[in-house]
Scaffold this motif. Sequence first.
Motif, mmCIF file in Angstrom:
data_model
loop_
_atom_site.group_PDB
_atom_site.id
_atom_site.type_symbol
_atom_site.label_atom_id
_atom_site.label_comp_id
_atom_site.label_asym_id
_atom_site.label_seq_id
_atom_site.Cartn_x
_atom_site.Cartn_y
_atom_site.Cartn_z
ATOM 1 N N THR A 40 34.855 61.074 24.693
ATOM 2 C CA THR A 40 34.917 60.666 25.978
ATOM 3 C C THR A 40 34.138 61.841 26.366
ATOM 4 O O THR A 40 34.548 63.099 26.830
ATOM 5 C CB THR A 40 36.058 60.271 26.598
ATOM 6 O OG1 THR A 40 36.473 59.696 26.092
ATOM 7 C CG2 THR A 40 35.730 59.616 27.850
ATOM 8 N N LEU A 41 33.017 61.822 27.535
ATOM 9 C CA LEU A 41 31.961 62.108 28.404
ATOM 10 C C LEU A 41 32.309 62.152 29.418
ATOM 11 O O LEU A 41 31.766 61.045 30.267
ATOM 12 C CB LEU A 41 30.293 62.287 28.275
ATOM 13 C CG LEU A 41 30.589 62.255 26.459
ATOM 14 C CD1 LEU A 41 28.479 61.477 26.445
ATOM 15 C CD2 LEU A 41 30.228 64.161 25.716
ATOM 16 N N ASP A 42 31.607 62.892 30.579
ATOM 17 C CA ASP A 42 31.671 63.452 31.673
ATOM 18 C C ASP A 42 31.179 63.873 32.003
ATOM 19 O O ASP A 42 30.906 65.325 31.577
ATOM 20 C CB ASP A 42 33.125 62.666 33.245
ATOM 21 C CG ASP A 42 34.354 63.941 32.836
ATOM 22 O OD1 ASP A 42 33.636 65.319 32.171
ATOM 23 O OD2 ASP A 42 35.749 63.889 33.158
ATOM 24 N N GLU A 43 30.590 64.546 33.520
ATOM 25 C CA GLU A 43 30.039 65.372 34.156
ATOM 26 C C GLU A 43 30.610 66.583 33.985
ATOM 27 O O GLU A 43 30.000 68.068 34.408
ATOM 28 C CB GLU A 43 29.889 65.252 35.539
ATOM 29 C CG GLU A 43 31.123 65.084 36.626
ATOM 30 C CD GLU A 43 31.070 63.981 36.642
ATOM 31 O OE1 GLU A 43 31.198 62.980 36.156
ATOM 32 O OE2 GLU A 43 32.279 63.539 37.798
ATOM 33 N N HIS A 46 21.018 58.362 23.813
ATOM 34 C CA HIS A 46 19.911 58.820 23.979
ATOM 35 C C HIS A 46 19.612 59.880 24.705
ATOM 36 O O HIS A 46 18.590 60.178 24.784
ATOM 37 C CB HIS A 46 19.176 58.173 23.955
ATOM 38 C CG HIS A 46 19.446 57.265 22.374
ATOM 39 N ND1 HIS A 46 19.245 57.283 20.795
ATOM 40 C CD2 HIS A 46 19.098 55.611 22.067
ATOM 41 C CE1 HIS A 46 19.296 56.951 20.056
ATOM 42 N NE2 HIS A 46 19.945 55.572 20.695
ATOM 43 N N ASP A 47 20.492 60.215 25.107
ATOM 44 C CA ASP A 47 20.109 61.121 26.670
ATOM 45 C C ASP A 47 20.855 62.301 26.115
ATOM 46 O O ASP A 47 21.699 62.950 26.032
ATOM 47 C CB ASP A 47 21.447 60.790 27.911
ATOM 48 C CG ASP A 47 20.418 61.814 29.196
ATOM 49 O OD1 ASP A 47 19.847 62.992 28.799
ATOM 50 O OD2 ASP A 47 20.503 60.820 30.199
ATOM 51 N N ARG A 48 20.465 63.224 25.536
ATOM 52 C CA ARG A 48 20.180 64.482 25.328
ATOM 53 C C ARG A 48 20.998 65.463 26.305
ATOM 54 O O ARG A 48 22.090 66.984 26.321
ATOM 55 C CB ARG A 48 18.946 65.406 24.791
ATOM 56 C CG ARG A 48 18.195 65.109 23.405
ATOM 57 C CD ARG A 48 17.080 66.133 23.082
ATOM 58 N NE ARG A 48 17.735 66.911 23.126
ATOM 59 C CZ ARG A 48 16.552 68.171 22.823
ATOM 60 N NH1 ARG A 48 15.425 67.908 22.619
ATOM 61 N NH2 ARG A 48 17.048 69.291 22.688
ATOM 62 N N PHE A 49 20.712 65.509 27.833
ATOM 63 C CA PHE A 49 21.642 66.582 28.193
ATOM 64 C C PHE A 49 23.050 65.977 28.895
ATOM 65 O O PHE A 49 24.098 66.579 28.757
ATOM 66 C CB PHE A 49 20.730 66.479 29.699
ATOM 67 C CG PHE A 49 21.782 67.228 30.971
ATOM 68 C CD1 PHE A 49 21.028 68.376 30.989
ATOM 69 C CD2 PHE A 49 22.271 66.472 31.792
ATOM 70 C CE1 PHE A 49 21.805 69.249 31.820
ATOM 71 C CE2 PHE A 49 23.138 67.538 33.097
ATOM 72 C CZ PHE A 49 22.698 68.887 32.866
ATOM 73 N N LEU A 50 22.504 64.161 28.247
ATOM 74 C CA LEU A 50 24.271 63.633 29.413
ATOM 75 C C LEU A 50 25.691 64.120 27.764
ATOM 76 O O LEU A 50 26.557 64.058 28.123
ATOM 77 C CB LEU A 50 23.960 62.741 30.239
ATOM 78 C CG LEU A 50 23.605 61.883 30.970
ATOM 79 C CD1 LEU A 50 23.547 60.541 30.836
ATOM 80 C CD2 LEU A 50 24.150 62.646 32.142
ATOM 81 N N THR A 51 24.645 63.872 26.993
ATOM 82 C CA THR A 51 25.548 64.391 25.686
ATOM 83 C C THR A 51 25.764 65.753 25.181
ATOM 84 O O THR A 51 26.183 65.966 23.873
ATOM 85 C CB THR A 51 25.022 63.256 24.516
ATOM 86 O OG1 THR A 51 23.284 63.360 24.000
ATOM 87 C CG2 THR A 51 25.281 62.263 24.842
ATOM 88 N N MET A 52 25.068 66.795 25.706
ATOM 89 C CA MET A 52 24.901 68.089 25.513
ATOM 90 C C MET A 52 24.334 67.938 23.973
ATOM 91 O O MET A 52 24.407 69.222 23.151
ATOM 92 C CB MET A 52 26.022 68.531 25.933
ATOM 93 C CG MET A 52 26.569 69.217 26.950
ATOM 94 S SD MET A 52 28.643 69.464 26.933
ATOM 95 C CE MET A 52 29.346 67.986 27.137
#
Length: 327
Positions: free
Chosen positions: A281-284, A184-190
């Motif tokens: 898999t997401l990271d910065e 639910h974090d739009r920025f982290l998940t683009m």
Amino acid sequence: MTAAPVVGIPRGLSFTQLKPVWEEFFGALGVPTLVSPPTSRAILEDGLRVSVSEACLPLKACLGHVASLIDKADLILVPRCVSLHRREYICPKFAGLPDVVRASFGRLPPLLVPEINLHNARRVPRMDTVAELLGVDPERVRRALVQALRAIRRDPSGSDGPLIAPEAAQSRTVVVISHPYLIHDRFLTMGLMGRLSAMGVRPVPMDTLDAARLRAAAVAPKPLFWSWGTEALGCACALARSGEADGVLFVTSFGCGVDSFVEAMAERRIRAAGIPYALITLDEHTAQAGLITRLEAFIDTLPDRRTHDRNVSAHGQCLYTDESASR
Ligand code: SF4
């Protein structure tokens, strides 16, 4: 009369799940709060500056949210969340968060650290330090937290209808197994959820499904140690049984210890049922172009799998037998 201190609430980790608890708790005590803004590039960079590289993306972002409140709040809420269910724990990063925050910043307002540990009983200990910082009677604080924690109690579900509510539009349904503070974090998940919708599928995040049914559906040789893992595994087991999803995406963060083995267990069950599956898999460092390519490739595979996937499958379905799926 002195004004009540403003409590800063970082919009990270447990915030997504405990938001109703804090609204009720601080509302009952008449204490003003300030929630940090949604994650942005600046907030993430502030978190990255004080994080060790091995930390997961949501923890790095959470530290950025703390940083954003340092000059704006009189106190910062950093709960020590140990357990939300009997005989289960949540990720140790939740339990150690107050210590990580103290070690990460040279200058901080006082931290408000209520402990939430429902492992053995629904007993909430006295919180004299919290009460002193808020300037409120300790017993009143304890009672307010007991009352507020009722917001996260999940009564057993009596429903045996569809797990996923039917929708009038016959778009394909993709269930997204992920931690609520990540998906639910739009920025982290683009903007992953919005992208799925724009690509013509109906994304259903796991935390919108009946958690009690997910927990009851989890089949494993032994119970899992982590509450979220039980729900993720239960989600995979329930979907494998009901076939209600056209596809399943598992969205995780690089470096997540819990997901490192829960994902493998979930994947076996989904693939054994012949449901298209993909891991993101997401990271910065994740780039938008790479994410979009993976999502498009996954969605392109959805239409024909159920009807035309009769040969040895490129997505690995034949590698998983019913027997291996129960492990
Ligand atoms: S469960 Fe995974 S993503 Fe969540 S805080 Fe722990 S390590 Fe990070």
